[in-house]
Design an enzyme around this catalytic site. Structure first.
Site, mmCIF file in Angstrom:
data_model
loop_
_atom_site.group_PDB
_atom_site.id
_atom_site.type_symbol
_atom_site.label_atom_id
_atom_site.label_comp_id
_atom_site.label_asym_id
_atom_site.label_seq_id
_atom_site.Cartn_x
_atom_site.Cartn_y
_atom_site.Cartn_z
ATOM 1 N N ASN A 1 0.535 -1.081 -0.102
ATOM 2 C CA ASN A 1 0.056 -0.046 -0.045
ATOM 3 C C ASN A 1 1.441 1.308 -0.193
ATOM 4 O O ASN A 1 1.879 1.107 0.393
ATOM 5 C CB ASN A 1 -0.741 0.044 1.015
ATOM 6 C CG ASN A 1 -0.098 0.282 2.124
ATOM 7 O OD1 ASN A 1 0.555 0.868 2.419
ATOM 8 N ND2 ASN A 1 -0.746 -0.886 3.172
ATOM 9 N N ASP B 1 -4.814 -5.900 4.425
ATOM 10 C CA ASP B 1 -6.161 -6.836 6.256
ATOM 11 C C ASP B 1 -6.077 -7.782 5.243
ATOM 12 O O ASP B 1 -6.650 -9.155 5.921
ATOM 13 C CB ASP B 1 -7.087 -5.650 5.507
ATOM 14 C CG ASP B 1 -7.463 -4.996 6.550
ATOM 15 O OD1 ASP B 1 -6.725 -5.024 8.172
ATOM 16 O OD2 ASP B 1 -8.224 -3.726 6.016
ATOM 17 N N LYS C 1 -14.603 1.786 16.755
ATOM 18 C CA LYS C 1 -13.443 1.042 16.702
ATOM 19 C C LYS C 1 -12.920 0.817 18.078
ATOM 20 O O LYS C 1 -12.397 -0.401 18.310
ATOM 21 C CB LYS C 1 -12.244 1.140 15.134
ATOM 22 C CG LYS C 1 -11.614 0.454 14.369
ATOM 23 C CD LYS C 1 -11.416 1.258 13.198
ATOM 24 C CE LYS C 1 -11.900 0.850 12.152
ATOM 25 N NZ LYS C 1 -11.503 1.749 10.488
HETATM 26 O O1 C5P Z 1 -9.093 -1.392 11.299
HETATM 27 P P1 C5P Z 1 -8.703 -1.003 10.474
HETATM 28 O O2 C5P Z 1 -7.367 -1.719 9.048
HETATM 29 O O3 C5P Z 1 -9.484 0.177 10.348
HETATM 30 O O4 C5P Z 1 -8.177 -0.206 11.154
HETATM 31 C C1 C5P Z 1 -6.642 0.393 11.790
HETATM 32 C C2 C5P Z 1 -6.063 0.271 12.808
HETATM 33 O O5 C5P Z 1 -5.837 -1.705 13.154
HETATM 34 C C3 C5P Z 1 -4.041 0.772 12.658
HETATM 35 O O6 C5P Z 1 -4.313 1.308 13.476
HETATM 36 C C4 C5P Z 1 -3.462 -1.032 11.958
HETATM 37 O O7 C5P Z 1 -1.942 -0.132 12.519
HETATM 38 C C5 C5P Z 1 -4.047 -1.128 12.391
HETATM 39 N N1 C5P Z 1 -4.227 -3.046 11.948
HETATM 40 C C6 C5P Z 1 -3.713 -4.024 12.777
HETATM 41 N N2 C5P Z 1 -4.073 -4.763 11.924
HETATM 42 C C7 C5P Z 1 -4.693 -5.791 10.760
HETATM 43 C C8 C5P Z 1 -5.340 -4.479 10.059
HETATM 44 C C9 C5P Z 1 -5.414 -2.898 11.150
HETATM 45 O O8 C5P Z 1 -3.237 -3.804 13.708
HETATM 46 N N3 C5P Z 1 -4.312 -6.052 9.619
#
Ligand code: C5P
Length: 393
Positions: A202, A271, A331
């Site tokens: 990304n 993700d 969140k």
């Molecule tokens: O759910 P979302 O991806 O929007 O959340 C963002 C937060 O979650 C960020 O702090 C990111 O570093 C963390 N994150 C994580 N592990 C993942 C995806 C996001 O720790 N697989």
């Protein structure tokens, strides 16, 4: 400030300016040799104080100038520090204004050595520096490069900006409740391999996370930075853990997190990751019409940390494109966070690759603080301020 007789003495003028700009008061003590390189008028004009250079001078403000002056100063910064003053301090010699003042000073001393590289490497100088260090003197190691004597090597006084930053960080750490706290920061993207050549990544550069790590270090925290692939380099006092994939970041965070006092997840973690990594480079010829990749979810690191957290303060990031604040608040709850830093891609100047960011911090009591557009260093300071609140007595 102490100034000794080396060619780098002219740089001391810039250092005085930097301290003055930061609203410090500066008084200068120098050796007679220093005055061969920089003038009294320069030092007195820039410091806006009388120079102290001779123990028995008539114009001294006090009869025991070295004692009065050293009671006055919070820190003593000797830049440049010649082999001579280093040797004198290490040996307890007091035979002029500067060496006498240094012996009468019992707070923090910073020394920025500057000399010919052969002198710097000399066993006597190295022994003296090691001794001073063991006694708590902050030695700001000289850099390598072109020396005024024509040699190339280690001995160049560190730049005034760096010396300033080190002294500034000392004061910041003294005042910060984050001093000595163990803090984990994540930064950068993750790369999820498709085959030996390609990956899914990304646009994250790591700038925000690296800026947070630096700011926390400045405030005296013991910082571990777990970073995905990034072109940035971390300060050598930061415990740096490079990772590539979401799974590697997960493993690193899970082992470090239990020992921390706080964690800030600024990484842009993938993700999804390919279900299988092709052992061989995927060929165009075999996928002429389309190429389908099957992806599986990666572990949500933050959610997992939220589940196992005990005393740790946990902060996450959210990059949203719509319903920003509502999503961020959701969140906080679903990942059991103490606060979340929201940045919206809708805001000009916020997001990836840019030097600036515009954030909103929301805590788990839904208190919302909206900040204006700032550069990422200033944003990091706002985030560090937020974190400090959790550790203030
Ligand atoms: O759910 P979302 O991806 O929007 O959340 C963002 C937060 O979650 C960020 O702090 C990111 O570093 C963390 N994150 C994580 N592990 C993942 C995806 C996001 O720790 N697989």
């Amino acid at each position: 400030m102490g100034i000794t007789g080396g060619i780098a003495a002219y740089k001391a003028a810039f250092l005085i300016r930097l301290f003055k700009k930061a609203d410090a008061q500066v008084k200068v003590v120098c050796t007679q040799h220093a005055l061969e390189f920089i003038t009294r008028v320069t030092l007195e004009s820039l410091s806006e104080n009388r120079l102290y250079d001779a123990v028995f001078a008539e114009q001294n403000d006090y009869t025991t100038e070295h004692v009065a002056l050293t009671d006055w100063g919070d820190v003593f910064v000797v830049a440049p520090a010649t082999a001579n003053i280093i040797g004198k301090l290490a040996g307890g010699i007091a035979d002029d204004a500067l060496s006498t003042s240094l012996l009468a000073f019992n707070r923090q001393v910073f020394m920025a050595p500057a000399m010919n590289c052969k002198m710097y490497e000399h066993f006597a100088v190295q022994k003296n520096l090691a001794f001073l260090k063991s006694q708590g003197v902050h030695i700001i190691s000289p850099a390598e490069g072109f020396l005024a004597c024509g040699y190339e090597g280690r001995g160049r006084m560190e730049e005034p900006e760096t010396i300033f930053a080190i002294v500034d960080a000392y004061f910041a750490a003294e005042e910060s409740p984050l001093k000595g706290k163990k803090i984990l920061v994540t930064a950068g993207p993750t790369h999820e391999s498709i085959d030996p050549v390609r990956y899914i990544g990304n646009h994250s550069t790591g700038k925000m996370g690296y800026a947070i790590a630096s700011e926390l270090l400045r405030r005296g925290a013991n910082v571990t930075l777990v970073s995905g692939p990034s072109n940035l380099s971390a300060h050598d006092m930061i415990d740096f853990v490079p990772v590539k994939t979401a799974q590697e970041m997960f493993d690193a965070c899970m082992s470090i997190f239990p020992e921390t006092d706080a964690t800030i997840m600024a990484a842009a973690v993938a993700d999804y990751t390919p279900e299988t990594i092709s052992k061989h480079k995927i060929k165009k010829e075999q996928n002429e019409d389309a190429l389908q990749l099957m992806l599986k979810p990666t572990p949500d690191i933050l959610r997992q940390l939220g589940k196992i957290k005990q005393k740790q303060v946990l902060g996450g990031f959210a990059l949203e494109t719509d319903n920003e604040e509502d999503n961020a608040i959701r969140k906080i709850k679903s990942k059991n966070l103490d606060f979340i830093v929201l940045n919206s891609l809708r805001d000009a100047g916020a997001g990836f690759s840019v030097e600036t960011n515009k954030i909103t911090i929301i805590d788990n009591k839904h208190q919302i603080t909206r900040y204006p557009l700032k550069n990422k260093t200033e944003v990091a300071a706002d985030i560090a301020d937020t974190l400090e609140k959790y550790f203030s007595p």
